[in-house]
Write an enzyme that holds these catalytic residues in place. Sequence first.
Site, PDB file in Angstrom:
ATOM      1  N   CYS C  33     -18.326  45.144   4.605  1.00 18.14           N
ATOM      2  CA  CYS C  33     -19.466  45.597   3.671  1.00 18.14           C
ATOM      3  C   CYS C  33     -19.083  46.816   3.629  1.00 18.14           C
ATOM      4  O   CYS C  33     -19.981  47.669   3.211  1.00 18.14           O
ATOM      5  CB  CYS C  33     -20.903  45.670   4.723  1.00 18.14           C
ATOM      6  N   ASP C  35     -17.728  49.581   5.785  1.00 16.58           N
ATOM      7  CA  ASP C  35     -18.895  50.510   5.897  1.00 16.58           C
ATOM      8  C   ASP C  35     -17.839  51.401   7.481  1.00 16.58           C
ATOM      9  O   ASP C  35     -16.822  50.862   7.843  1.00 16.58           O
ATOM     10  CB  ASP C  35     -20.422  49.774   7.015  1.00 16.58           C
ATOM     11  N   CYS C  58     -24.826  50.816   7.629  1.00 16.86           N
ATOM     12  CA  CYS C  58     -26.396  49.997   7.048  1.00 16.86           C
ATOM     13  C   CYS C  58     -27.913  50.777   8.818  1.00 16.86           C
ATOM     14  O   CYS C  58     -26.776  51.278   9.206  1.00 16.86           O
ATOM     15  CB  CYS C  58     -26.386  48.844   7.266  1.00 16.86           C
ATOM     16  N   CYS C 102     -22.720  44.426  12.742  1.00 19.05           N
ATOM     17  CA  CYS C 102     -22.411  45.590  12.721  1.00 19.05           C
ATOM     18  C   CYS C 102     -22.177  46.255  14.402  1.00 19.05           C
ATOM     19  O   CYS C 102     -21.792  47.638  14.509  1.00 19.05           O
ATOM     20  CB  CYS C 102     -23.937  46.029  12.528  1.00 19.05           C
TER      21      CYS C 102
HETATM   22  S1  FES Z   1     -24.017  45.735   6.918  1.00 24.59           S
HETATM   23 FE1  FES Z   1     -22.900  47.120   6.469  1.00 24.59          FE
HETATM   24  S2  FES Z   1     -23.071  47.991   8.383  1.00 24.59           S
HETATM   25 FE2  FES Z   1     -24.249  46.767   9.238  1.00 24.59          FE
END
Ligand code: FES
Lengths: 387, 387, 144, 144
Positions: C33, C35, C58, C102
């Site tokens: 994602c 991140d 997120c 995550c």
């Molecule tokens: S879904 Fe992207 S950091 Fe949790």
Amino acid sequence: MDQAIYFDYAATTPTKKEVVDEMLPYFTTNFGNPSSVYSIANKSREAVLTAREQIAKAIHAKDDEIFFTSGGTEADNWAIKGVAENYQSKGKHIITSKIEHHAVLHTCEYLEKQGYEVTYLEVDEDGLISVEALKNAIREDTILITIMYANNEIGTIQPIKEIGQIAKENGVLFHTDAVQAIGTEAIDVKEYNIDLLSMSAHKLYGPKGIGALYIKKGTKMKAYIHGGTQERRRRAGTENVPAIVGFGKAIKLAYNNREDNNKKLITLRDKLISEILDKVPYSRLNGHQTKRLANNVNISFEFIEGESLLIMLDMKGICASSGSACTSGSLDPSHVLMAIGLPHEKAHGSLRITLGDRNTEEDVDYLLEVLPDIVKRLRDMSPLYED
Amino acid sequence: MDQAIYFDYAATTPTKKEVVDEMLPYFTTNFGNPSSVYSIANKSREAVLTAREQIAKAIHAKDDEIFFTSGGTEADNWAIKGVAENYQSKGKHIITSKIEHHAVLHTCEYLEKQGYEVTYLEVDEDGLISVEALKNAIREDTILITIMYANNEIGTIQPIKEIGQIAKENGVLFHTDAVQAIGTEAIDVKEYNIDLLSMSAHKLYGPKGIGALYIKKGTKMKAYIHGGTQERRRRAGTENVPAIVGFGKAIKLAYNNREDNNKKLITLRDKLISEILDKVPYSRLNGHQTKRLANNVNISFEFIEGESLLIMLDMKGICASSGSACTSGSLDPSHVLMAIGLPHEKAHGSLRITLGDRNTEEDVDYLLEVLPDIVKRLRDMSPLYED
Amino acid sequence: MYTEKVMDHFSNPRNMGELENASGVGTVGNAKCGDIMRIFLDIDNNIVKDVRFKTFGCGAAVATSSIATELVKGKTVEDALKVTNKAVMDALDGLPKAKVHCSLLAEEAIHAALWDYAQKNNIEIEGLEPPKEDIHEHEEEDDE
Amino acid sequence: MYTEKVMDHFSNPRNMGELENASGVGTVGNAKCGDIMRIFLDIDNNIVKDVRFKTFGCGAAVATSSIATELVKGKTVEDALKVTNKAVMDALDGLPKAKVHCSLLAEEAIHAALWDYAQKNNIEIEGLEPPKEDIHEHEEEDDE
Ligand code: FES
Ligand SMILES: Cc1ncc(COP(=O)(O)O)c(C=O)c1O
Ligand SMILES: Cc1ncc(COP(=O)(O)O)c(C=O)c1O
Ligand code: FES
């Protein structure tokens, strides 16, 4: 929805009270199956006819060119797979764009596995396709151009009339997913040379689970869902009478008040855009400045992530949406934002605000009040941001 | 529906008031898109979960084996085309019966055009398939048996458990169209070895436009309608939350009161059958005497035609249905009545009475009072009748 | 969608920020994602004296970072290494299925910071492996 | 679905029944829906003096039979021959599209009865063709 301020009308709309009231008798009193012979079923039959008229009128089609479906997704599936199946003797090439809704994109991908060839047109940084590129993409074996009327994420409105013209000149069918445009845009399927057009009621204050496909008379389109003889043998299944009634009423209301509604929406929209860009550094507007849906604001904030932003807004009682991958649960952030050239992280940090009938100037002011602080808080937390 | 007596519950049912009440908040208040992040959408999300549980429980399935569709027709299409597509490497042979609903039959015919082979099992004069014939029809390349749970015209209930057993022993998937059985029959998908089962809410006092397909865990079934990630990527399209809520509530009510309801229905049914056969000469019961839906009466009257009969009943305030070709608008009278061996004219003169919750003993008495005269009048008019 | 614990840590993240002269810093990213999570450790005498985080991700990513800093603070290096994503999730009363990855981000960010500390001090920590390029769990297959 | 006129003729059919010594009897059937219509004519001095019908068919079939008997009664044979299905439909204020073929049944039943009369009396009626085996209109194609 209590006190919360709803800014996500592109995701879905509340069904208008007048619409629900219109639907109610068809659940319990005039509940008859429109296919039945006895006279009490006349009411269901007539109600379906009336709704069909209301919808046809809104897009300048004929009544018998409107076919009810279970929503925008089914309409898109039917339009594209239907043309593919019924015109395969002519060819197996389809043209679409990179920013279509997944109902179109995934249907095209499915067809690719079945041996069809699909050209995905690029869009420019505003999200517009190039009419030249479209012309160049047309081949001998092209059977369909499917380009959405207006984009659900960034609100950009495509040059539908030009596309229709090109399709016509080249003898290629033209389908447009108008799910987001219906209700706010003035649509004329005849003038624009549209052969197939998808609609969904729940985006225009009608009920969920009902949509329609406009099929121009003369288009070869067999049923996609097989069974009974409903919808002149083209869409089987007992008619969803209450929802059809609601759809008709909703579209009528939308077009009766379209200009006034749009004026209000555009005022709020433009205030939001200019003040957010003004108040929040490192922000940019996504989508075309003017060729844009009346209710759509889409802004990227560098260094922050969309889901976190949405949760913080939610804690302040604001409902909005984002193109973040974390939100979508998919691998990549919004394919639309990527297609207009945003890098991964910027696409991640996008906020979509879509306005609707319950929104007031106070709502907008409140959002403008809380948003900059939230962005700042998230930036403080972000390893990407160094000020 | 004013004063009319409704005897056509197999065509569709009124949505129960409690069901509509349960649905209403999801139109205007809890209208959020279940896919949204903000907390007000939790209510929609939870409502969908609850309904899924209610439906799973009714047929002894697991929650994540229930997939919402736009109705019984879509569920049938998906089940059959889905197996065809996902299991074609194993084979292209499907077994069904001659008395399936058109949603199954026309889907099978569609697949025949795509190169699949379909065996249509005969039924006996009561409408039952032969378990022996089924066994004999299974081949190396058979991928699916699709046999309906109970017939919508003549009410005959098939030996589902035996069919499930045979399917299991032969490693063939088993789909059953349970649209008419759901709500009155006790269904256990595990015990009966059912892999796929179609349902529709509007046949059990739920709303139109919503149904479900039960897909046993482990069954290879990709999406039939492509797009968003709803229904765990297997059925795209914004969830029809109010209708889903109504479906859940309706099925719960149906199974809470199943035995009491059935007792009442069976009493009325059996009274109708015996007295009509008694009072009207040249009449016969269609469908099995005991392996029969609690609410189904289907009787053929020689020498007369069904649509005329329906209109005359309608003039007396009675709503019923018929297998006449004039009613269906198709070339042949009911394929079901033909399959149980009725000649053309007798199939034409059939009357289907399907009972439901609003029917009383007085309704039945009234029908018994007016029916014989109507039949007599039509016979007097008929060139086929010479007494 | 999220538990109260998650929401609490998301809205009031503990130990958010940076450490100027950290003993070890670990940054990990998740291709799934896009991140990023960064953990700063202050280690003295084999004990995690202080810890900070910065996260781009997120709600679950923020909350797992926050709780992870609480879980390692005061622990020996060896015990800090044992803070798994499972422990992180349990401490948050669970995460939605789609958000399990995550929590892996948090586990791996701690490991990466410990690795950095070990490298800088030329020590070896038993069981600690070099940080992965890209953190993601084994995807659960769509059941077919 | 049906006009008031259709409903009137359906519920109070005119001239229903048989004629004992009819000058001509015509029976036609429609393979499309398996329906049967029989018309009895009493012709005297080239004038249709009396007429009766029996019909096995839908509401529209009954109503078209009934109105057709009214339309031919009192007419000369030549004028009776000119009673088309269109005239029948007009007299009923129209029929649903799916029921147009029922009115053809009425037209053809009259023709068949006139043919029978002509055969029995060894006369030729100009423009009258032998009855068709099966009465149906040219099917409108599903528009594609
Ligand atoms: S879904 Fe992207 S950091 Fe949790
Ligand atoms: C046995 C059977 N299968 C399928 C259907 C189709 O269901 P729906 O009308 O919900 O599409 C029906 C009813 O119309 C039915 O009776
Ligand atoms: C552009 C566009 N197309 C199609 C759809 C699908 O419509 P529905 O949810 O009614 O299936 C949507 C909304 O979800 C949309 O925004
Ligand atoms: S006689 Fe059969 S439809 Fe009219």
